[in-house]
Scaffold this motif. Sequence first.
Motif, short mmCIF file in Angstrom:
data_model
loop_
_atom_site.label_atom_id
_atom_site.label_comp_id
_atom_site.label_asym_id
_atom_site.label_seq_id
_atom_site.Cartn_x
_atom_site.Cartn_y
_atom_site.Cartn_z
N ALA A 146 0.82 -1.22 0.00
CA ALA A 146 0.00 0.00 0.00
C ALA A 146 0.85 1.27 0.00
CB ALA A 146 -0.95 -0.01 1.20
N TYR A 147 2.02 1.21 0.65
CA TYR A 147 2.89 2.38 0.82
C TYR A 147 4.32 1.96 0.54
CZ TYR A 147 -1.32 4.00 3.08
OH TYR A 147 -2.63 4.34 3.33
N PRO A 148 4.74 1.99 -0.73
CA PRO A 148 6.06 1.48 -1.11
C PRO A 148 7.25 2.11 -0.38
CG PRO A 148 4.69 1.77 -3.05
CD PRO A 148 3.93 2.37 -1.89
N PHE A 149 7.07 3.29 0.18
CA PHE A 149 8.20 3.87 0.92
C PHE A 149 8.55 3.03 2.15
CE2 PHE A 149 4.41 6.34 2.07
CZ PHE A 149 4.42 6.27 3.46
N PHE A 150 7.62 2.22 2.67
CA PHE A 150 7.97 1.31 3.76
C PHE A 150 8.94 0.24 3.28
CE2 PHE A 150 4.37 3.28 5.88
CZ PHE A 150 4.78 3.31 7.20
N ALA A 151 8.78 -0.21 2.04
CA ALA A 151 9.74 -1.17 1.46
C ALA A 151 11.12 -0.51 1.33
CB ALA A 151 9.25 -1.66 0.11
N GLU A 152 11.14 0.77 1.01
CA GLU A 152 12.41 1.49 0.93
C GLU A 152 13.06 1.58 2.32
OE1 GLU A 152 15.72 3.32 -0.39
OE2 GLU A 152 14.18 2.34 -1.59
N TYR A 153 12.27 1.83 3.35
CA TYR A 153 12.81 1.84 4.71
C TYR A 153 13.46 0.49 5.02
CZ TYR A 153 9.71 5.90 5.51
OH TYR A 153 9.06 7.10 5.44
N GLU A 154 12.79 -0.59 4.63
CA GLU A 154 13.31 -1.93 4.88
C GLU A 154 14.65 -2.15 4.18
OE1 GLU A 154 11.14 -6.12 5.21
OE2 GLU A 154 11.10 -5.31 3.16
N ARG A 155 14.76 -1.63 2.96
CA ARG A 155 16.02 -1.79 2.20
C ARG A 155 17.16 -0.99 2.83
NH1 ARG A 155 12.29 -2.04 -2.05
NH2 ARG A 155 12.30 0.20 -2.46
N LYS A 156 16.83 0.08 3.53
CA LYS A 156 17.86 0.95 4.10
C LYS A 156 18.48 0.42 5.39
CE LYS A 156 16.91 5.34 4.38
NZ LYS A 156 16.18 6.60 4.59
N THR A 157 17.89 -0.60 5.99
CA THR A 157 18.36 -1.06 7.30
C THR A 157 18.63 -2.56 7.30
OG1 THR A 157 17.91 -0.98 9.68
CG2 THR A 157 16.03 -1.43 8.25
N THR A 158 19.45 -2.99 8.24
CA THR A 158 19.71 -4.42 8.39
C THR A 158 18.81 -5.05 9.45
OG1 THR A 158 21.46 -3.97 10.00
CG2 THR A 158 22.13 -4.20 7.68
N ARG A 159 18.10 -4.23 10.23
CA ARG A 159 17.23 -4.77 11.27
C ARG A 159 15.87 -5.14 10.67
NH1 ARG A 159 13.50 -0.79 13.21
NH2 ARG A 159 13.97 1.20 12.23
N GLN A 160 15.18 -6.06 11.33
CA GLN A 160 13.80 -6.34 10.96
C GLN A 160 12.93 -5.26 11.59
OE1 GLN A 160 11.28 -9.61 12.63
NE2 GLN A 160 11.31 -10.30 10.50
N ILE A 161 12.16 -4.57 10.78
CA ILE A 161 11.31 -3.49 11.29
C ILE A 161 10.15 -4.11 12.07
CG2 ILE A 161 9.75 -1.64 10.62
CD1 ILE A 161 11.74 -1.07 8.28
N PRO A 162 10.05 -3.77 13.34
CA PRO A 162 8.96 -4.33 14.15
C PRO A 162 7.58 -3.84 13.72
CG PRO A 162 10.74 -3.57 15.55
CD PRO A 162 11.01 -3.04 14.17
N VAL A 163 6.63 -4.75 13.76
CA VAL A 163 5.23 -4.44 13.56
C VAL A 163 4.57 -4.59 14.93
CG1 VAL A 163 3.08 -5.20 12.48
CG2 VAL A 163 5.23 -5.25 11.17
N VAL A 164 3.92 -3.53 15.37
CA VAL A 164 3.29 -3.53 16.69
C VAL A 164 1.77 -3.49 16.50
CG1 VAL A 164 3.04 -2.30 18.88
CG2 VAL A 164 5.26 -2.34 17.70
N VAL A 165 1.09 -4.43 17.12
CA VAL A 165 -0.37 -4.49 17.05
C VAL A 165 -0.91 -3.84 18.31
CG1 VAL A 165 -2.39 -5.99 16.94
CG2 VAL A 165 -0.33 -6.55 15.61
N LEU A 166 -1.85 -2.93 18.12
CA LEU A 166 -2.51 -2.23 19.22
C LEU A 166 -3.93 -2.75 19.29
CD1 LEU A 166 -1.31 1.35 18.20
CD2 LEU A 166 -0.27 -0.14 19.91
N GLU A 167 -4.27 -3.40 20.40
CA GLU A 167 -5.59 -4.01 20.57
C GLU A 167 -6.33 -3.31 21.71
OE1 GLU A 167 -4.59 -8.51 19.18
OE2 GLU A 167 -3.85 -7.90 21.15
N PRO A 168 -7.67 -3.30 21.65
CA PRO A 168 -8.43 -2.65 22.71
C PRO A 168 -8.06 -3.21 24.09
CG PRO A 168 -9.86 -3.21 20.89
CD PRO A 168 -8.52 -3.85 20.60
N ALA A 169 -7.91 -2.31 25.04
CA ALA A 169 -7.61 -2.72 26.41
C ALA A 169 -8.82 -3.43 27.00
CB ALA A 169 -7.23 -1.51 27.25
#
Length: 135
Positions: A111-134
Motif C-alpha cells: 500500500a505504501y512502497p516507501f515502507f519497502a524502501e525503509y526496509e532496504r535501508k536497514t539491516t534490522r527487521q522493522i517491528p510491527v506492533v499491534v494495538l488491541e483494545p484494552a
Amino acid sequence: MSDWNDKVIAEFRANGGQVGGHFAGEPLLLLHTVGAKSGQPRVHPMMYQKVDGGYAVFASKAGAPTNPDWYHNLLANPQTRAEIGTDTVDLVARVATGDERERIWSAQKAAYPFFAEYERKTTRQIPVVVLEPAP
C-alpha cells in the motif's frame, strides 16, 4: 523532529484527525506512550493499518539502524492509548511475529512502497506492533 511532530499533532487535533503535507489523506493516529526511562508522557504521530481487532503501527524510523524510542516505550509500558480521528481509545501493544507480522508488513509495503524502501535501508527487521483494545 520534535517541532515537526508538534505541528503535526496540533494540525491533527485542530482538524478532527486530518492533516496535510506528507500525511495528507493517509491513516494517521497519535500514539501516547510513557517514556521507558523518564516516565514522561509522549505523543507520536504515525501511520497505521487497520487489522482484525485493532491497529498495526510500524517501528520503521525511516530505515534508521535503530528502533524508534516509542517502540522501546511500548515494550516497557504496553498499556497505551491512541487518538484516531476524534476518538481516543485505550489499547494494549504487542509485537507481531511470524506469519502475522509478515502478512501485516507485506500489506503495508504494498500500500505504501516507501515502507519497502525503509526496509532496504536497514539491516534490522522493522517491528510491527499491534494495538488491541484494552480489556
